[in-house]
Write a protein that holds these residues in place. Structure first.
Motif, PDB file in Angstrom:
ATOM      1  N   ALA A   1      -6.958  -2.580  -7.184  1.00 44.83           N
ATOM      2  CA  ALA A   1      -6.385  -2.041  -5.922  1.00 44.83           C
ATOM      3  C   ALA A   1      -5.580  -0.859  -5.784  1.00 44.83           C
TER       4      ALA A   1
ATOM      5  N   SER B   1      -0.029   3.740  -2.506  1.00 45.25           N
ATOM      6  CA  SER B   1      -1.168   4.144  -2.481  1.00 45.25           C
ATOM      7  C   SER B   1      -1.370   5.308  -1.309  1.00 45.25           C
TER       8      SER B   1
ATOM      9  N   TRP C   1       0.911  -1.154  -0.102  1.00 44.20           N
ATOM     10  CA  TRP C   1      -0.003   0.215  -0.078  1.00 44.20           C
ATOM     11  C   TRP C   1       0.766   1.435   0.102  1.00 44.20           C
TER      12      TRP C   1
ATOM     13  N   SER D   1      -7.656  -5.469  -0.490  1.00 45.36           N
ATOM     14  CA  SER D   1      -7.300  -5.853  -1.760  1.00 45.36           C
ATOM     15  C   SER D   1      -7.580  -7.432  -1.676  1.00 45.36           C
TER      16      SER D   1
ATOM     17  N   CYS E   1     -11.557  -4.454  -3.249  1.00 45.29           N
ATOM     18  CA  CYS E   1     -10.840  -4.307  -4.463  1.00 45.29           C
ATOM     19  C   CYS E   1     -10.465  -5.579  -4.957  1.00 45.29           C
TER      20      CYS E   1
END
Length: 449
Positions: free
Chosen positions: A238, A52, A49, A118, A144
């Motif tokens: 994702a 993100s 992540w 995810s 996701c």
């Protein structure tokens, strides 16, 4: 250029090239927003992540309201009801997520959190909200690529698995007129037809020609906002910038100012070394691992200088380390039970405390080679229309059809000299040095995007 290639090549547009002042100067600042908790998938880590996080931060979202859980045993059991060493049940992950959310609420003093998962992470979210009291603590839930109706619906294949739509776990989650719990805002993201785990044919499960009982719409849920992201693969729904934009807009009720990443001049990096007992993926911290970081020449992968060295303590953390957002690095992980692992990375445009590292492995076939170099894309798969090369030559092991593999490995012959190897995925290029298998060494070029 094919539509798929155009989509995948868009990952890097404007990212590291955008200055922090120019980009952040025109984005809103958020005061005490609902914390966002990211939940990784099967076999994965919180580290997936970090890009993100960078995109959220580049839109003015405070770093201290972003969290990612690291499940200690990320791999699911073959049968959810039967104990399996170094693997977790759906109940294990539900309880661990509940404890993590409670900690986040305590640390932030927030009444609720938003959850983003995810793949298997969506199973943990649904289980927590429906069966673990999570509805009282969660404002939004985003799933996701989660196989909400299974990767197969069968009384024989994957019997008892939490990924079987006919098994008890998903049957009870999907029971009722709506498949979501009221009081929480729900969204799913899915591919149109490029998700390897949402296919009518069992080819990608090792059952070619056999119907799975699952359709391309398998990740969608009755009662949720269901978003289709064309051409993206199982992981990209994702982690791709398009997925980020959809998730951000759903949670913040406004489109992001940018899907790019604003660079910091001196990012601070940290993370932990995660264990691989017997070659099994875990997120257990490794004490006594030695991590070295070398700044490298971007064009050759050769070392310029040692910039960090640390032995991990009981928590497994190897930092902090203050980097340069324009520098390329080689991370060298030495543990007693794994090969010495050389991980080469593109520049880090922003800070992150979830740069977790896993040692590599050597198969029996690998041990016959002179050097082993793996190109790894944790946040997506390699498709037949992507440019994936070693020194300009097509990377091996990438099948036609739906994108299904996230690694490609080059084996150099015994006796090959140490050399520079250019590893490329579309617009991201990492140059590595080969290291000899005879010295129990393995090389990984790990892509950010």
């Amino acid at each position: 250029m094919s539509p798929l290639l155009a989509t995948r090549r868009s990952v890097l547009f404007g990212s590291a090239a955008l200055g922090a002042t120019a980009l952040l100067g025109c984005t809103p600042r958020y005061e005490n927003p609902t914390p966002v908790v990211f939940v990784h998938g099967n076999g994965d880590t919180a580290a997936l992540w970090h890009t993100s996080f960078w995109r959220w931060e580049s839109n003015g979202f405070p770093r201290d309201r972003l969290f990612a859980i690291d499940f200690p045993y990320p791999l699911a059991r073959s049968n959810d009801a039967v104990y399996q060493r170094l693997r977790s049940s759906s109940t294990d992950q539900r309880e661990q997520l509940a404890a993590f959310v409670a900690e986040v609420k305590w640390r932030t003093n927030a009444p609720k959190v938003a959850l983003v998962g995810s793949s298997r992470g969506g199973n943990a979210i649904r289980n927590y909200v429906k069966n673990g009291g999570g509805a009282a603590h969660v404002s939004h839930a985003v799933l996701c690529g989660t196989p909400n109706h299974g990767v197969v619906v069968s009384q024989s294949a994957l019997a008892g698995s939490e990924f079987n739509g006919a098994a008890p776990f998903l049957q009870q989650l999907n029971a009722g007129p709506n498949e979501v719990v009221p009081g929480v805002a729900w969204m799913t993201t899915r591919s149109d037809n490029a998700d390897k785990f949402a296919q009518p044919d069992g080819r990608y499960l090792g059952m070619p020609g056999q119907p799975t009982g699952v359709t391309f719409e398998g990740p969608a849920l009755n009662g949720a906002k269901n978003v289709v992201l064309p051409d993206l693969d199982h992981r990209e729904v994702a982690f791709h910038p398009q997925a980020f934009a959809a998730i951000f807009e759903f949670l913040m009720n406004a489109a992001p100012a940018t899907t790019g990443i604003a660079a910091e001049a001196r990012p601070v990096l940290n993370g932990k070394v995660n264990g691989m007992p017997g070659g099994v993926q875990t997120n257990l911290p490794v004490a006594g691992a030695v991590v070295e970081i070398h700044e490298t020449e971007p064009q050759t992968g050769r070392r310029r200088r040692l910039v960090h060295r640390q032995e991990t303590g009981r928590d497994g953390y190897w930092g902090p380390f203050t980097a340069s957002s324009s520098a390329t690095y080689e991370f060298v992980i030495s543990t007693p039970d794994s090969p010495v692992t050389h991980i080469y990375r593109s520049p880090f445009p922003r800070s992150s405390s979830i740069i977790h590292l896993r040692p590599g492995t050597l198969s029996d076939k690998d041990k016959l080679a002179g050097s082993v170099v793996t190109l790894s894309r944790p946040r997506g798969y390699f498709g037949p229309d992507d440019i994936v090369t070693f020194d300009g030559q097509r990377a091996p092991g990438i099948p036609d059809g739906v994108p299904t593999v996230s690694t490609s490995t080059l084996l150099l012959p015994p006796g090959a000299p140490q050399q520079s190897i250019t590893c490329r995925f579309n617009e991201e290029t990492i140059v590595v040095q080969s290291w000899p298998v005879a010295d129990n060494r393995v090389v990984i070029a790990e892509l950010h995007y």
